[in-house]
Design an enzyme around this catalytic site. Structure first.
Site, short mmCIF file in Angstrom:
data_model
loop_
_atom_site.label_atom_id
_atom_site.label_comp_id
_atom_site.label_asym_id
_atom_site.label_seq_id
_atom_site.Cartn_x
_atom_site.Cartn_y
_atom_site.Cartn_z
N GLY A 12 0.57 -1.28 0.02
CA GLY A 12 0.11 0.06 0.01
C GLY A 12 1.05 1.39 0.04
O GLY A 12 0.32 2.37 0.61
N ASN A 14 1.70 3.12 -2.46
CA ASN A 14 0.91 4.18 -3.34
C ASN A 14 -0.33 4.60 -2.72
O ASN A 14 -0.45 5.84 -2.82
CB ASN A 14 0.77 3.41 -4.64
N MET A 92 -3.76 -6.98 -7.86
CA MET A 92 -2.83 -7.56 -8.68
C MET A 92 -3.99 -8.74 -9.12
O MET A 92 -3.58 -9.88 -9.32
CB MET A 92 -1.85 -8.59 -7.76
N ARG A 93 -5.00 -7.85 -9.57
CA ARG A 93 -6.21 -8.86 -10.38
C ARG A 93 -6.42 -8.39 -11.49
O ARG A 93 -6.43 -6.95 -11.80
CB ARG A 93 -7.29 -9.04 -9.42
N ILE A 95 -8.98 -7.04 -14.12
CA ILE A 95 -10.34 -6.51 -14.19
C ILE A 95 -11.33 -6.99 -15.18
O ILE A 95 -10.63 -6.76 -16.54
CB ILE A 95 -10.48 -4.98 -13.90
N HIS A 111 1.02 1.87 -12.81
CA HIS A 111 1.77 0.96 -13.15
C HIS A 111 3.32 1.21 -13.02
O HIS A 111 3.55 2.32 -13.45
CB HIS A 111 1.40 0.34 -14.45
#
Length: 171
Positions: A12, A14, A92-93, A95, A111
Site C-alpha cells: 500500500g 501508493n 494484482m487482479r 478486471i 503501473h
C-alpha cells in the site's frame, strides 16, 4: 471533493502516497474506502491507522482474476461508498468487462513502468533485465486489456548500475 476508492493487494505504498497528499492538502479528495483481495495486506492496516473503512474481498480459488462472487462483493461495497474514481494501487487482479462497464472511465491504475513498455507483472524486474537506462511510473485508465488503457500521466526515473528492484520501486 473527489471521492476515491482504492483497491490494493500488498504493502500500500501508493495508497499511502495518496493519503499523504490528501493530508498535506495537495489533493482535494477523500478516500471513501480501501479494499484488498489479501486478508492480511499492509494496505488494510494503513486504512485502519487512518480511520478509512476497509474491506477484504475473498477471491479464492482464483489467483489473478476478479469475477463471480468476488466481483459481485466488490461491486456491492463500491455501491455503498459511491466513489467518483477507483484507483488500482498494486491491485494484482485482472478486471473484467462487467466491472469495467459499471465504472466507465472511472478506474485508473498505477503501473511501475513507462507503458507500453513492460506491461503486466514484474515490470521493474523486466526493466532491469532489459538493461534500459530509465523506467518510471504510469497512471492510466483501465480497459479490458492488460495495462493498455489511455495514459493519463507518466514520470521517468533513471536506472543506475547499482539499482535493485527495491530501490527502483522506491524511486
Amino acid at each position: 471533493m473527489l471521492e476515491i476508492a482504492i483497491l490494493g493487494s500488498g504493502n500500500g505504498s501508493n495508497c499511502q502516497a495518496i493519503i499523504d497528499a490528501i493530508n498535506d492538502n495537495k489533493l482535494n479528495a477523500k478516500i471513501s474506502c480501501i479494499i484488498s483481495d489479501v486478508k492480511d495486506a499492509r494496505i488494510l492496516i494503513r486504512a485502519q491507522h487512518n480511520r478509512i473503512p476497509s474491506y477484504f474481498i475473498d477471491c479464492s480459488p482464483l489467483r489473478t482474476v476478479l469475477k463471480d462472487n468476488a466481483e459481485n462483493n466488490l461491486i456491492s461495497v463500491l455501491k455503498e461508498h459511491e466513489p467518483d474514481i477507483i484507483v488500482l494501487a498494486g491491485f494484482m487482479r485482472i478486471i473484467k468487462s462487467k466491472f469495467l462497464s459499471l465504472y466507465p472511465n472511472k478506474i485508473i491504475n498505477i503501473h511501475p513502468s513507462l507503458l507500453p513498455e513492460f506491461p503486466g507483472l514484474n515490470a521493474v524486474k523486466q526493466a532491469l533485465d532489459a538493461g534500459v537506462s530509465e523506467t518510471g511510473c504510469t497512471v492510466h485508465y483501465v480497459d479490458d486489456g492488460i495495462d493498455t488503457g489511455k495514459i493519463i500521466l507518466q514520470k521517468k526515473v533513471p536506472i543506475s548500475k547499482n539499482d535493485s528492484i527495491e530501490s527502483l520501486m522506491e524511486k
